[in-house]
Structures are given as C-alpha cells and as structure tokens.
Design a protein around this motif. Structure first.
Motif, PDB file in Angstrom:
ATOM      1  N   GLU A  33       0.821  -1.210   0.000  1.00 61.26           N
ATOM      2  CA  GLU A  33       0.000   0.000   0.000  1.00 61.26           C
ATOM      3  C   GLU A  33       0.856   1.262   0.000  1.00 61.26           C
ATOM      4  OE1 GLU A  33      -3.355   2.165   2.799  1.00 61.26           O
ATOM      5  OE2 GLU A  33      -3.150  -0.009   2.870  1.00 61.26           O
ATOM      6  N   GLU A  34       1.985   1.248   0.729  1.00 63.01           N
ATOM      7  CA  GLU A  34       2.794   2.453   0.894  1.00 63.01           C
ATOM      8  C   GLU A  34       4.025   2.522   0.001  1.00 63.01           C
ATOM      9  OE1 GLU A  34       4.328  -0.727   3.511  1.00 63.01           O
ATOM     10  OE2 GLU A  34       2.325   0.069   3.194  1.00 63.01           O
ATOM     11  N   CYS A  35       4.416   1.413  -0.645  1.00 59.95           N
ATOM     12  CA  CYS A  35       5.611   1.423  -1.488  1.00 59.95           C
ATOM     13  C   CYS A  35       5.627   0.210  -2.412  1.00 59.95           C
ATOM     14  CB  CYS A  35       6.891   1.440  -0.640  1.00 59.95           C
ATOM     15  SG  CYS A  35       7.163  -0.089   0.293  1.00 59.95           S
ATOM     16  N   VAL A  36       6.586   0.204  -3.317  1.00 60.04           N
ATOM     17  CA  VAL A  36       6.807  -0.922  -4.222  1.00 60.04           C
ATOM     18  C   VAL A  36       8.283  -1.284  -4.141  1.00 60.04           C
ATOM     19  CG1 VAL A  36       6.820  -1.655  -6.644  1.00 60.04           C
ATOM     20  CG2 VAL A  36       4.942  -0.263  -5.782  1.00 60.04           C
ATOM     21  N   THR A  37       8.576  -2.577  -3.999  1.00 60.26           N
ATOM     22  CA  THR A  37       9.970  -3.015  -3.990  1.00 60.26           C
ATOM     23  C   THR A  37      10.242  -3.858  -5.221  1.00 60.26           C
ATOM     24  OG1 THR A  37       9.549  -5.017  -2.682  1.00 60.26           O
ATOM     25  CG2 THR A  37      10.103  -3.009  -1.462  1.00 60.26           C
ATOM     26  N   LEU A  38      11.456  -3.728  -5.757  1.00 57.03           N
ATOM     27  CA  LEU A  38      11.918  -4.557  -6.865  1.00 57.03           C
ATOM     28  C   LEU A  38      13.137  -5.318  -6.365  1.00 57.03           C
ATOM     29  CD1 LEU A  38      11.056  -1.567  -8.120  1.00 57.03           C
ATOM     30  CD2 LEU A  38      11.401  -2.854 -10.201  1.00 57.03           C
ATOM     31  N   GLU A  39      13.151  -6.630  -6.561  1.00 52.53           N
ATOM     32  CA  GLU A  39      14.253  -7.455  -6.098  1.00 52.53           C
ATOM     33  C   GLU A  39      14.774  -8.310  -7.248  1.00 52.53           C
ATOM     34  OE1 GLU A  39      13.475  -8.760  -1.654  1.00 52.53           O
ATOM     35  OE2 GLU A  39      11.735  -9.196  -2.924  1.00 52.53           O
ATOM     36  N   GLN A  40      16.093  -8.465  -7.291  1.00 55.04           N
ATOM     37  CA  GLN A  40      16.720  -9.314  -8.302  1.00 55.04           C
ATOM     38  C   GLN A  40      18.003  -9.899  -7.714  1.00 55.04           C
ATOM     39  OE1 GLN A  40      18.256  -7.472 -11.937  1.00 55.04           O
ATOM     40  NE2 GLN A  40      17.327  -9.152 -13.090  1.00 55.04           N
ATOM     41  N   TYR A  41      18.217 -11.191  -7.958  1.00 56.72           N
ATOM     42  CA  TYR A  41      19.418 -11.859  -7.484  1.00 56.72           C
ATOM     43  C   TYR A  41      20.606 -11.402  -8.326  1.00 56.72           C
ATOM     44  CZ  TYR A  41      22.706 -15.515  -6.187  1.00 56.72           C
ATOM     45  OH  TYR A  41      23.810 -16.190  -5.747  1.00 56.72           O
ATOM     46  N   ASP A  42      21.703 -11.065  -7.651  1.00 55.55           N
ATOM     47  CA  ASP A  42      22.939 -10.669  -8.327  1.00 55.55           C
ATOM     48  C   ASP A  42      23.929 -11.822  -8.182  1.00 55.55           C
ATOM     49  OD1 ASP A  42      25.358  -9.609  -9.171  1.00 55.55           O
ATOM     50  OD2 ASP A  42      25.127  -7.720  -8.088  1.00 55.55           O
ATOM     51  N   VAL A  51      15.400  -2.509  -4.503  1.00 57.69           N
ATOM     52  CA  VAL A  51      15.133  -1.083  -4.699  1.00 57.69           C
ATOM     53  C   VAL A  51      13.716  -0.827  -4.187  1.00 57.69           C
ATOM     54  CG1 VAL A  51      14.814   0.743  -6.405  1.00 57.69           C
ATOM     55  CG2 VAL A  51      16.627  -0.949  -6.720  1.00 57.69           C
ATOM     56  N   THR A  52      13.550   0.224  -3.398  1.00 59.95           N
ATOM     57  CA  THR A  52      12.232   0.592  -2.880  1.00 59.95           C
ATOM     58  C   THR A  52      11.801   1.916  -3.501  1.00 59.95           C
ATOM     59  OG1 THR A  52      12.688  -0.516  -0.780  1.00 59.95           O
ATOM     60  CG2 THR A  52      10.888   1.071  -0.795  1.00 59.95           C
ATOM     61  N   LEU A  53      10.593   1.930  -4.066  1.00 55.88           N
ATOM     62  CA  LEU A  53      10.029   3.133  -4.678  1.00 55.88           C
ATOM     63  C   LEU A  53       8.791   3.553  -3.893  1.00 55.88           C
ATOM     64  CD1 LEU A  53      10.063   1.998  -8.423  1.00 55.88           C
ATOM     65  CD2 LEU A  53      11.751   3.427  -7.279  1.00 55.88           C
ATOM     66  N   THR A  54       8.632   4.859  -3.696  1.00 54.09           N
ATOM     67  CA  THR A  54       7.389   5.357  -3.106  1.00 54.09           C
ATOM     68  C   THR A  54       6.283   5.234  -4.158  1.00 54.09           C
ATOM     69  OG1 THR A  54       7.725   7.632  -3.860  1.00 54.09           O
ATOM     70  CG2 THR A  54       8.659   7.032  -1.691  1.00 54.09           C
ATOM     71  N   THR A  55       5.041   5.348  -3.714  1.00 52.87           N
ATOM     72  CA  THR A  55       3.946   5.287  -4.682  1.00 52.87           C
ATOM     73  C   THR A  55       4.033   6.439  -5.677  1.00 52.87           C
ATOM     74  OG1 THR A  55       2.523   6.407  -3.073  1.00 52.87           O
ATOM     75  CG2 THR A  55       2.375   4.010  -3.182  1.00 52.87           C
ATOM     76  N   ASP A  60       5.291   8.356 -11.269  1.00 54.06           N
ATOM     77  CA  ASP A  60       6.185   9.071 -12.180  1.00 54.06           C
ATOM     78  C   ASP A  60       6.758   8.116 -13.230  1.00 54.06           C
ATOM     79  OD1 ASP A  60       5.726  11.390 -10.759  1.00 54.06           O
ATOM     80  OD2 ASP A  60       7.697  11.418  -9.780  1.00 54.06           O
ATOM     81  N   LEU A  61       7.173   6.922 -12.798  1.00 50.16           N
ATOM     82  CA  LEU A  61       7.720   5.939 -13.724  1.00 50.16           C
ATOM     83  C   LEU A  61       6.696   5.536 -14.767  1.00 50.16           C
ATOM     84  CD1 LEU A  61       9.859   3.926 -14.691  1.00 50.16           C
ATOM     85  CD2 LEU A  61       9.058   2.363 -12.907  1.00 50.16           C
ATOM     86  N   ALA A  62       5.476   5.276 -14.321  1.00 51.65           N
ATOM     87  CA  ALA A  62       4.412   4.891 -15.257  1.00 51.65           C
ATOM     88  C   ALA A  62       4.165   5.992 -16.286  1.00 51.65           C
ATOM     89  CB  ALA A  62       3.127   4.572 -14.497  1.00 51.65           C
ATOM     90  N   ALA A  63       4.144   7.242 -15.849  1.00 48.43           N
ATOM     91  CA  ALA A  63       3.945   8.364 -16.769  1.00 48.43           C
ATOM     92  C   ALA A  63       5.126   8.496 -17.720  1.00 48.43           C
ATOM     93  CB  ALA A  63       3.747   9.663 -15.989  1.00 48.43           C
ATOM     94  N   ALA A  64       6.341   8.303 -17.208  1.00 48.59           N
ATOM     95  CA  ALA A  64       7.553   8.474 -18.021  1.00 48.59           C
ATOM     96  C   ALA A  64       7.622   7.478 -19.167  1.00 48.59           C
ATOM     97  CB  ALA A  64       8.798   8.335 -17.146  1.00 48.59           C
ATOM     98  N   LEU A  65       7.027   6.309 -19.003  1.00 43.83           N
ATOM     99  CA  LEU A  65       7.083   5.298 -20.056  1.00 43.83           C
ATOM    100  C   LEU A  65       6.366   5.739 -21.328  1.00 43.83           C
ATOM    101  CD1 LEU A  65       6.560   2.075 -17.923  1.00 43.83           C
ATOM    102  CD2 LEU A  65       8.703   2.924 -18.920  1.00 43.83           C
ATOM    103  N   ASP A  66       5.438   6.696 -21.202  1.00 43.44           N
ATOM    104  CA  ASP A  66       4.658   7.141 -22.347  1.00 43.44           C
ATOM    105  C   ASP A  66       4.995   8.554 -22.818  1.00 43.44           C
ATOM    106  OD1 ASP A  66       3.201   4.770 -22.518  1.00 43.44           O
ATOM    107  OD2 ASP A  66       1.790   5.448 -21.006  1.00 43.44           O
TER     108      ASP A  66
END
Length: 82
Positions: A33-42, A51-55, A60-66
């Motif tokens: 609800e408060e954030c989105v995390t992205l995880e990847q094994y290195d 990486v933790t992103l605020t909502t 902003d990322l979703a808008a930037a894609l277009d």
C-alpha cells in the motif's frame, strides 16, 4: 513471461526472462500500500538486490514510459478532490 500473486499484504509480480541466452535473473516486484519493492538476485555478489520506490515514484515511472525525452512534474490531485 510473468506471474501475479495476491498475498495478504501485497501483490507479487515476478518477471521471467525468456529471451535468448544469456538470460537475466527473475525480477520480483512487491506492491504494498505504501511502497513498491523490486528485487533481483545478483550472481556476481551472490546477494539479492532491492530497490524501494514510493507510490509517487511509481506513478512518475508509469507516466515516463509514455512521454518523450524531457523533464516533467506531475500535478498530483489529493484523493478527496479527485
């Protein structure tokens, strides 16, 4: 390919690389609800990178894609006014 699972406190999206070799590690996205995390094994460091992103950053990322190249500011409307 990707999968979507709804957990108690978040939605988990897993992105699986199916392209030609060399393949990238899976990316796991946890949408809380408060954030989105992205995880990847290195494999180089043998650790999970997170990486933790605020909502707001996700919006902003979703808008930037277009949008074309440039610098932008989104006008945010408070929930009670929308």
């Amino acid at each position: 390919m990707f999968s979507i699972e709804h957990e108690f406190d978040c939605t988990v999206i897993t992105l699986v690389d199916e392209g030609a070799a060399p393949l990238g590690e899976d990316v796991v996205i946890n949408a809380f609800e408060e954030c989105v995390t992205l995880e990847q094994y290195d494999a180089r460091t043998k650790t999970m990178q997170k990486v933790t992103l605020t909502t707001e950053q996700v919006q902003d990322l979703a808008a930037a894609l277009d949008l074309p190249e440039g610098v932008y500011t989104l006008q945010r409307i408070p929930p009670d006014e929308g």
